[in-house]
Design an enzyme around this catalytic site. Structure first.
Site, PDB file in Angstrom:
ATOM      1  N   ASP A  52      -6.110   1.865  -3.166  1.00 53.86           N
ATOM      2  CA  ASP A  52      -7.346   1.666  -2.399  1.00 53.86           C
ATOM      3  C   ASP A  52      -7.742   2.892  -1.586  1.00 53.86           C
ATOM      4  OD1 ASP A  52      -5.505   1.548  -0.324  1.00 53.86           O
ATOM      5  OD2 ASP A  52      -6.205  -0.383   0.471  1.00 53.86           O
TER       6      ASP A  52
ATOM      7  N   SER B  29       0.813  -1.210   0.000  1.00 57.70           N
ATOM      8  CA  SER B  29       0.000   0.000   0.000  1.00 57.70           C
ATOM      9  C   SER B  29       0.853   1.269   0.000  1.00 57.70           C
ATOM     10  CB  SER B  29      -0.964  -0.046   1.194  1.00 57.70           C
ATOM     11  OG  SER B  29      -1.905   0.986   1.145  1.00 57.70           O
TER      12      SER B  29
ATOM     13  N   ASP C 144      -2.811   6.093  -3.445  1.00 53.78           N
ATOM     14  CA  ASP C 144      -1.656   5.483  -2.799  1.00 53.78           C
ATOM     15  C   ASP C 144      -1.125   4.347  -3.675  1.00 53.78           C
ATOM     16  OD1 ASP C 144      -3.751   3.722  -2.379  1.00 53.78           O
ATOM     17  OD2 ASP C 144      -3.115   3.157  -0.366  1.00 53.78           O
TER      18      ASP C 144
ATOM     19  N   ASP D 150      -1.275   1.126  -3.835  1.00 53.11           N
ATOM     20  CA  ASP D 150      -2.112   0.039  -4.354  1.00 53.11           C
ATOM     21  C   ASP D 150      -3.504   0.502  -4.765  1.00 53.11           C
ATOM     22  OD1 ASP D 150      -3.122   0.434  -1.761  1.00 53.11           O
ATOM     23  OD2 ASP D 150      -3.636  -1.680  -1.517  1.00 53.11           O
TER      24      ASP D 150
END
Length: 451
Positions: free
Chosen positions: A245, A101, A241, A243
């Site tokens: 999400d 992340s 960010d 990843d």
């Protein structure tokens, strides 16, 4: 949290803590637990972000999955919510995302999704951990035609983008959007999505090289996108960010619009059109007091959970709530997704701007915020720091001084060796004073170095 699984899967420094050997064992044990009741060959989808360690861990994980007989579909670089969506809609047995992340490039993580597209529950994670700790691997070892196989399914990303486009009744012509892809999973996806929706698109953080993910860019560094919005004269900035999400937005004046404000803007709009279940938004204990006051003033209810989008989703599923999220930018639109989705949040935000004809600054101004300060302290023992008598004593002392006119929240990070100290108070000066008093006690007793 267990021995291996934190609040967001298994994480660690790649090739040091999260080794290819561990990834292989996670493939075998996780694959077995999630597919053992299948009567036909299980199908597992795998995606990753742009970290240099991603391919190493992906190959090891795939080897473990193939060794228990799974069919593996490799999605390539894609966002975490993309993996969750495709797992659910393609009748896969499970999905796996390889990402840490917003963490630095040295870290990586492995996160599993069930066939319903939701993250695993605690019981399933504990079952996997039990198998990981077995002295001997006694899981099935098929051979010959029963062995698993792998193939690429890079067109999965296009299927996911098609779903995102369908969530808006508006095109975005006339809107200039600046995008920060954090050199991560959304680097190519987000510009394509908003371009397809007819927005004018300018980008930073969209040239990943394996080493620059989250480096001075993305939702944990929104100040860079704020400058870029002003430089380009954009109407709105969307900062993702690593990843994909979470989303932090920037208004046309370069002001940050965090997850609390995004939740309020979206909740108010959904409530007005009759699509906010029970007039309720699910948030966490980190949400600003201003969020709670404004939500109540507009006839809505804000529920609180522990920090972590998994706890928000858990509460949402209990009563089929349609909107929830975190101040950090994880926003869950349960009508469309099973997890936080930065690009989906961006589409919904721009749709509201287009439908109302309002600038983002106007929409965000409806929610005043209490001054807030958050300090992260890297510690040797985060649980010891949380329960230490000196830390507990200073927390009690500060709360007594506040006398209800503000709040303190001290918590251990679920994914890093950090203690987070947060204060809200009527003035920024008071916030700073309260936070520093508590943070200094944590530093004196437990700190390694401040983050």
């Amino acid at each position: 949290m267990g021995k291996y699984f934190g609040t967001d899967g298994v994480r660690g420094v790649a090739n040091v803590e999260l080794t290819p050997e561990l990834a292989y064992r996670l493939g075998r044990t996780g694959g077995y637990v999630l597919t053992k009741h299948e009567s036909t060959r299980p199908k597992v989808l795998i995606g990753r972000d742009t970290r240099v360690s991603g391919q190493m861990l992906e190959n090891a994980l795939i080897a473990g999955l193939l060794s228990i007989g799974a069919e593996v579909m490799r999605l390539g670089v894609i966002s975490t919510p993309g993996v969750a969506y495709l797992t659910k809609t393609m009748d896969a047995t499970a999905g796996v995302m390889i990402s840490a992340s917003h963490n630095p490039v040295e870290d990586n993580g492995i996160k599993f999704f069930g066939s319903d597209g939701f993250k695993l529950d605690d019981a399933t994670e504990l079952e996997i951990e039990g198998l990981l700790d077995e002295a001997e691997d006694t899981l099935p070892r098929p051979s010959g035609k029963e062995l698993g196989f792998v193939h690429d399914y890079y067109e999965g990303a296009q299927k996911y983008l098609h779903m995102l486009r369908q969530t808006s009744d508006e095109d975005f012509s006339g809107i200039h959007v600046a995008i920060d892809g954090a050199h991560g999973a959304t680097s190519s996806l987000a510009p394509r999505l908003f371009g397809d929706l007819e927005a004018e698109v300018s980008t930073i953080g969209t040239t990943p090289n394996g080493l620059n993910i989250n480096e001075g860019v993305g939702s944990t560094h929104p100040e860079h996108l704020a400058d870029f919005v002003l430089e380009k004269g954009a109407d709105v900035g969307l900062s993702f960010d690593g990843d994909g999400d979470r989303l932090i937005a920037i208004d046309e004046n370069g002001k940050i619009v965090d997850g609390d404000k995004i939740m309020f803007i979206c909740g108010k709009y959904l409530n007005e059109i009759g699509r906010l279940k029970d007039n309720t938004i699910v948030a966490t204990v980190m949400s600003n007091l201003g969020f709670h006051k404004t939500v109540a003033e507009h006839g809505m209810t804000a529920l609180q959970t522990a920090v972590g989008d998994r706890y928000v989703v858990e509460e949402m599923r209990k009563n089929n709530y349609t909107l929830g999220g975190e101040q950090s930018g994880h926003i869950i639109f349960m009508d469309y997704s099973t997890t936080g989705d930065g690009m989906l949040s961006g589409v919904q935000l721009l749709q509201i701007m287009k439908a109302t004809g309002k600038k983002l600054s106007e929409l965000a101004a409806e929610m005043p915020v209490f001054p807030q300060r958050l300090v992260n302290i890297r510690v040797s023992d985060k649980n010891g720091a949380m329960n230490g008598p000196a830390v507990q004593a200073i927390i009690a002392e500060v709360e007594a001084e506040m006398a209800g006119n503000g709040r303190i929240l001290v918590r251990a990070s679920g994914t890093e060796p950090l203690v987070r100290v947060m204060a809200e108070a009527p003035t920024q000066e008071a916030c700073d004073m309260y936070v520093e008093r508590i943070a200094n006690v944590v530093r004196e007793n437990y700190a390694l170095q401040e983050n």
